[in-house]
Design a protein around this motif. Structure first.
Motif, short mmCIF file in Angstrom:
data_model
loop_
_atom_site.label_atom_id
_atom_site.label_comp_id
_atom_site.label_asym_id
_atom_site.label_seq_id
_atom_site.Cartn_x
_atom_site.Cartn_y
_atom_site.Cartn_z
N THR A 271 -6.63 -3.74 -7.89
CA THR A 271 -7.74 -3.24 -7.04
C THR A 271 -7.77 -1.77 -6.83
O THR A 271 -6.62 -1.19 -7.49
CB THR A 271 -7.48 -3.93 -5.47
OG1 THR A 271 -6.35 -3.07 -4.94
CG2 THR A 271 -7.36 -5.40 -5.63
N ASP A 272 -8.84 -1.25 -6.67
CA ASP A 272 -9.02 0.09 -6.34
C ASP A 272 -7.79 0.74 -5.31
O ASP A 272 -7.22 1.62 -5.74
CB ASP A 272 -10.26 0.68 -5.74
CG ASP A 272 -11.30 0.29 -6.71
OD1 ASP A 272 -11.10 0.18 -7.93
OD2 ASP A 272 -12.52 0.46 -6.29
N ARG A 273 -7.43 0.12 -4.30
CA ARG A 273 -6.37 0.50 -3.44
C ARG A 273 -4.81 0.22 -4.10
O ARG A 273 -4.30 1.33 -4.05
CB ARG A 273 -6.08 -0.50 -2.12
CG ARG A 273 -5.26 0.00 -1.25
CD ARG A 273 -5.44 -0.89 -0.02
NE ARG A 273 -6.30 -0.24 1.20
CZ ARG A 273 -6.05 -0.43 2.34
NH1 ARG A 273 -5.52 -1.17 2.96
NH2 ARG A 273 -7.36 0.03 2.92
N GLN A 274 -4.93 -0.55 -4.75
CA GLN A 274 -3.64 -0.63 -5.82
C GLN A 274 -3.30 0.44 -6.79
O GLN A 274 -2.34 1.01 -6.82
CB GLN A 274 -3.39 -2.16 -6.21
CG GLN A 274 -3.03 -3.15 -5.31
CD GLN A 274 -3.39 -4.63 -5.98
OE1 GLN A 274 -4.05 -4.90 -7.18
NE2 GLN A 274 -3.04 -5.76 -5.05
N ALA A 276 -4.60 3.38 -6.62
CA ALA A 276 -4.50 4.59 -6.03
C ALA A 276 -2.94 4.82 -5.65
O ALA A 276 -2.30 5.82 -6.11
CB ALA A 276 -5.06 4.60 -4.77
N ILE A 277 -2.20 3.63 -5.12
CA ILE A 277 -0.95 3.79 -4.85
C ILE A 277 -0.16 3.80 -6.20
O ILE A 277 0.94 4.49 -6.08
CB ILE A 277 -0.36 2.57 -3.77
CG1 ILE A 277 -1.24 2.59 -2.56
CG2 ILE A 277 0.94 2.65 -3.82
CD1 ILE A 277 -0.93 3.90 -1.71
N LEU A 316 -4.86 10.24 0.36
CA LEU A 316 -5.40 8.92 0.95
C LEU A 316 -5.62 9.08 2.30
O LEU A 316 -6.14 7.88 2.81
CB LEU A 316 -4.52 7.76 0.23
CG LEU A 316 -4.12 7.68 -1.15
CD1 LEU A 316 -3.42 6.42 -1.58
CD2 LEU A 316 -5.63 7.38 -1.82
N LYS A 418 -4.12 4.27 10.17
CA LYS A 418 -4.56 3.88 8.51
C LYS A 418 -3.53 3.16 7.92
O LYS A 418 -3.71 2.56 7.00
CB LYS A 418 -4.69 5.49 7.99
CG LYS A 418 -5.10 5.26 6.73
CD LYS A 418 -6.73 4.99 6.55
CE LYS A 418 -7.05 4.96 4.98
NZ LYS A 418 -7.49 6.30 4.59
N THR A 421 -3.45 -0.49 8.01
CA THR A 421 -4.34 -1.24 7.30
C THR A 421 -3.78 -1.76 5.83
O THR A 421 -4.59 -2.45 5.11
CB THR A 421 -5.99 -0.39 7.10
OG1 THR A 421 -5.35 0.81 6.19
CG2 THR A 421 -6.37 0.02 8.52
N TYR A 422 -2.63 -1.17 5.66
CA TYR A 422 -1.99 -1.42 4.33
C TYR A 422 -0.89 -2.49 4.67
O TYR A 422 -0.19 -3.00 3.42
CB TYR A 422 -1.49 -0.39 3.72
CG TYR A 422 -2.31 0.40 3.20
CD1 TYR A 422 -2.29 0.69 1.61
CD2 TYR A 422 -3.36 1.50 3.71
CE1 TYR A 422 -3.24 1.66 0.96
CE2 TYR A 422 -4.09 2.18 3.06
CZ TYR A 422 -4.00 2.23 1.67
OH TYR A 422 -4.92 3.12 0.99
N PHE A 425 0.53 -5.22 1.75
CA PHE A 425 0.22 -4.66 0.58
C PHE A 425 1.74 -4.91 -0.50
O PHE A 425 1.26 -5.28 -1.60
CB PHE A 425 -0.01 -3.14 0.74
CG PHE A 425 -0.22 -2.37 -0.69
CD1 PHE A 425 -1.34 -1.99 -0.95
CD2 PHE A 425 0.72 -1.94 -1.42
CE1 PHE A 425 -1.55 -1.49 -2.30
CE2 PHE A 425 0.73 -1.41 -2.68
CZ PHE A 425 -0.52 -1.06 -3.03
#
Length: 461
Positions: A271-274, A276-277, A316, A418, A421-422, A425
């Motif tokens: 995913t986009d979030r994954q 980025a990390i 982020l 913030k 919200t993870y 994850f």
């Protein structure tokens, strides 16, 4: 096993580094699983293996630091042994293989040690890490277990010698890494939604066993990568999960270790979030590797990785403020609570049975008490011949996040709203094994896919 001359040379160098007396290096015994005849896979003591090369239970070595003599003690094989175990090398065979002056029945060892003690000779030995070894040493040396005093001189001499890997050792580590590549590539290609972690864990261990090798350490293969040493394999992999795979093969016949971590999505794509990390972790790993060269303290490279992670998380919005100040305060350890890496060789955490601080620190360089930094196993200046792991990570650990938030810890550097919200994850870690060379460094073994594009290509492949 290497040729006998390699073990002879290793022993001579050790004898020259220890201030007189006898050096006692026992091998390991069988370890019963639930009865004496049902045992775990045998693993020889690494220091004995390094100096004698004999990979069977019940043996021991004695080096005379005054005369230069090397003695090997082993059980005498009988026909009854052959009935159960097949033909075994006899004392003369072991003498030839190890290049020792004599190979004697193991029953004679206790008598030799008691005489040496009666004569006032120093008997150097290493810290025992198995209960049966402590009891053996207690009996051999007529000393209560609680009074046994390992030799610091011997520990320091062995650490200095084993820390610098020879060409033969590097070749064995790379042979293990070739197997490890097969394991990681197959795991990344095979995982599917609905599959249990145990199916993948069994498959990768099977690859190691099929090469006549074994795992160098129990496999970490989990969708709960936020738990750093997670050996549970009972979860079902689902779309949207990340699978953290930390495992490596031991080289067949020599047991030299490898230690690789990769993280991939159960879905075909991150995913986009994954992404980025993941990219922050990959940047930290690659820049840390590039910083490796002789003379550089590994603590500095750990702090470099911490700053890269902090900078990325700040971009982020998960962290805030000055990155240098955040790292100095230890705020990054909410996400990166472990050290960047450790020494590797015959042991996956090389020689740590001798005492972790002897391996990674010096008399002048002491371990930090700060959370996260205190878990750095290797902090000392790097030398050519060191083999080490580089393994940064980012993890979202619900319990740790809740505790720090409740305490208001490092609130000037962390945006807890913030961060929350993870939750769920998981974690991402990326790890390679690196040799320090005269000119800089070399990543060992065949390349194992680790960029986002490479991982996604395998997942779709």
């Amino acid at each position: 096993m290497f040729k006998a001359s390699i073990y002879q040379d290793r022993r001579k160098r050790l004898q020259a580094s220890v201030p007189g007396g006898l050096i006692l290096l026992p091998g390991n015994n069988e370890s019963p699983m639930n009865c004496a005849d049902n045992v775990y896979r045998f693993r020889q003591d690494s220091s004995f293996l390094y100096y004698f090369g004999i990979n069977q239970p019940g043996v021991a070595g004695v080096l005379d630091a005054d005369s230069g003599e090397a003695l090997l003690f082993a059980p005498e094989m009988t026909v009854e042994h052959v009935v159960w175990m097949g033909p075994q090398p006899g004392l003369s065979d072991l003498k030839t293989l190890s290049g020792t002056e004599q190979a004697l029945p193991v029953e004679q060892l206790e008598e030799l040690l008691k005489k040496a003690k009666a004569d006032g000779r120093t008997i150097h030995f290493l810290p025992p890490y198995r209960a049966d070894r402590s009891l053996q040493l207690s009996r051999w040396l007529s000393t209560p277990v609680e009074a046994l005093q390992p030799s610091e001189a011997l520990i320091k001499a062995i650490v200095a010698q084993r820390s610098v890997k020879s060409a033969e050792e590097i070749a064995e580590i790379e042979s293990a890494l070739a197997i490890t590549r097969q394991m990681h590539v197959q795991a990344t290609k095979t995982a599917q939604p609905g599959m249990k972690e145990a199916q993948l864990a069994g498959m990768v261990e099977g690859i190691a066993l099929a090469t006549e090798g074994a795992l160098a350490y129990p496999a970490i293969l989990t969708v709960n990568g936020q738990t750093l040493h997670n050996h549970y394999h009972g979860d079902i992999m689902k779309e949207g999960d990340l699978v953290l795979c930390d495992f490596g093969a031991a080289a067949p016949r020599t047991d030299y270790a490898s230690d690789i971590t990769r993280t991939f999505p159960v879905s075909p794509n991150f995913t986009d979030r994954q992404k980025a990390i993941y990219q922050i972790v990959l940047d930290a790993e690659e820049q840390a590797i590039q910083a490796i060269q002789p003379g550089v303290p590994y603590k500095d490279i750990h702090l470099l990785a911490a700053k890269i992670i902090t900078t990325g998380l700040t971009q982020l919005g998960l962290m805030k403020g000055d990155a240098d100040a955040a790292v100095e305060a230890g705020a990054h350890a909410l996400f990166f609570p472990h050290g960047l890496g450790h020494m590797m060789g015959l042991d996956v955490h090389d020689m740590e049975d001798l005492g972790e601080d002897y391996i990674g620190y010096t008399d002048d360089l002491k371990r930090s008490p700060q959370f996260g930094l205190k878990s750095l196993r290797l902090a000392r200046a790097l030398q050519p011949g060191f083999v080490l792991t580089v393994e940064p990570g980012i993890y979202f650990i619900p319990e740790l996040i809740a505790q720090w938030k409740a305490e208001g810890k490092h609130a000037e550097f962390i945006d807890y709203e913030k961060v929350e919200t993870y939750l769920g994850f998981g974690g991402i870690r990326i790890e390679d094994n690196v040799l320090v060379t005269e000119e800089g460094h070399r990543v060992l073994g065949p390349p194992i896919p680790k960029t986002i594009e490479e991982i996604e290509a395998l997942r779709k492949g």
